[in-house]
Design a protein around this motif. Structure first.
Motif, PDB file in Angstrom:
ATOM      1  N   UNK A 115       6.897   1.837  -9.287  1.00 23.68           N
ATOM      2  CA  UNK A 115       7.000   0.451  -9.764  1.00 23.68           C
ATOM      3  C   UNK A 115       5.619  -0.209  -9.840  1.00 23.68           C
ATOM      4  N   UNK A 116       4.739   0.308 -10.686  1.00 28.02           N
ATOM      5  CA  UNK A 116       3.355  -0.201 -10.713  1.00 28.02           C
ATOM      6  C   UNK A 116       3.224  -1.633 -11.202  1.00 28.02           C
ATOM      7  N   UNK A 117       4.224  -2.123 -11.901  1.00 24.40           N
ATOM      8  CA  UNK A 117       4.113  -3.458 -12.487  1.00 24.40           C
ATOM      9  C   UNK A 117       5.040  -4.475 -11.830  1.00 24.40           C
ATOM     10  N   UNK A 118       5.598  -4.121 -10.663  1.00 22.79           N
ATOM     11  CA  UNK A 118       6.531  -5.014  -9.985  1.00 22.79           C
ATOM     12  C   UNK A 118       5.973  -5.421  -8.623  1.00 22.79           C
ATOM     13  N   UNK A 119       6.201  -6.671  -8.253  1.00 17.92           N
ATOM     14  CA  UNK A 119       5.760  -7.171  -6.948  1.00 17.92           C
ATOM     15  C   UNK A 119       6.813  -6.863  -5.895  1.00 17.92           C
ATOM     16  N   UNK A 120       6.415  -6.170  -4.836  1.00 18.01           N
ATOM     17  CA  UNK A 120       7.303  -5.837  -3.721  1.00 18.01           C
ATOM     18  C   UNK A 120       6.546  -6.138  -2.428  1.00 18.01           C
ATOM     19  N   UNK A 121       6.883  -7.216  -1.768  1.00 15.76           N
ATOM     20  CA  UNK A 121       6.165  -7.604  -0.560  1.00 15.76           C
ATOM     21  C   UNK A 121       6.841  -7.011   0.678  1.00 15.76           C
TER      22      UNK A 121
END
Length: 254
Positions: free
Chosen positions: A191-197
């Motif tokens: 998921x290189x283009x998704x924000x996952x904190x």
């Protein structure tokens, strides 16, 4: 196979959370950081009761790491020998034919501080240690709390965090040096283009406002990357009563 990592920020406080999460998610392996427990205070019986083997490297008040596994361990080792330091930040074990290295990496406090200089030395030692691990174990997973957000997408406000600890170019270069050994950042790979904190400050309602950083990672050696099926952050655990400030990260391998 489900392999997870979680900085529990005191296992003494978060033991009920950990047991609940294990029961609900049933991972094959769970790496824990920030136990904050003496070696003889680890609640091994609680994990045995629900079907997990445990290996741990404890330290009172600070640090401390552990690995929980459905399968028995082989070749358990602790610490980075070359560092010769009292801080308990590393534990490694072989499970089946996979080498698991659980790391609680140095925070660094602030750019230019003595603790930041220590963080640089520590990551240099970690890189040398992981090079040796890879030479011995082609199937290796390095996972834990790295205290580095490697890309801008891993930060809720990259401009605000630019040149600050956890997000500085220096720290990001240390992370990239680990990848250059032959590791893949599993979540970023999928998921290189998704924000996952994975971490939200306790202050200012950061979790409710969805303002976090991704500083907990699962790195896979080249032999394991073809087996990767999914990676998720279980942010629901961050919303429990008296939570850790981190959320579990789970990688699923074929």
């Amino acid at each position: 196979m489900k392999i997870a990592t979680w900085n529990v920020n005191s296992l003494n406080v978060r033991l009920p959370h950990t047991l609940r999460w294990l029961e609900e998610n049933q991972p094959d392996i769970l790496a824990l950081q920030e136990l904050k427990l003496d070696q003889d205070k680890f609640p091994e019986a609680e994990f045995t009761r629900i079907g997990y083997h445990a290996a741990w490297n404890g330290q009172k008040t600070y640090n401390g790491v552990a690995i929980l596994s459905r399968q028995p361990f082989q070749e358990v080792s602790i610490d980075i020998p070359e560092l010769n330091e009292p801080q308990k930040r590393i534990i490694a074990a072989t499970i089946d034919d996979i080498r698991i290295v659980c790391a609680y990496c140095v925070n660094g406090e602030a750019i230019g501080s003595e603790k930041f200089a220590y963080k640089e030395r520590w990551f240099a030692a970690l890189q040398a240690y992981m090079r040796t691990q890879l030479e011995k174990h082609p199937k290796t997973i390095l996972l834990g709390d790295f205290n580095i957000a490697p890309y801008n997408i891993d930060v809720y406000d990259p401009e605000k965090w630019q040149d600050k600890v956890l997000c500085s170019p220096q720290e990001r270069s240390w992370f990239q040096q680990l990848l250059q050994l032959g590791f893949t950042d599993s979540l970023h790979q999928l998921y290189p283009d998704s924000a996952h904190y994975t971490w939200w400050d306790y202050r200012m309602n950061m979790f409710k406002r969805k303002l976090g950083l991704r500083i907990d990672h699962i790195l896979l050696s080249e032999k394991l990357v073809p087996l990767l099926r999914d990676v998720q952050v279980d942010s629901s655990a961050r919303g429990w009563d008296r939570p850790s400030d981190h959320a579990p990260v789970i990688a699923t391998l074929a």
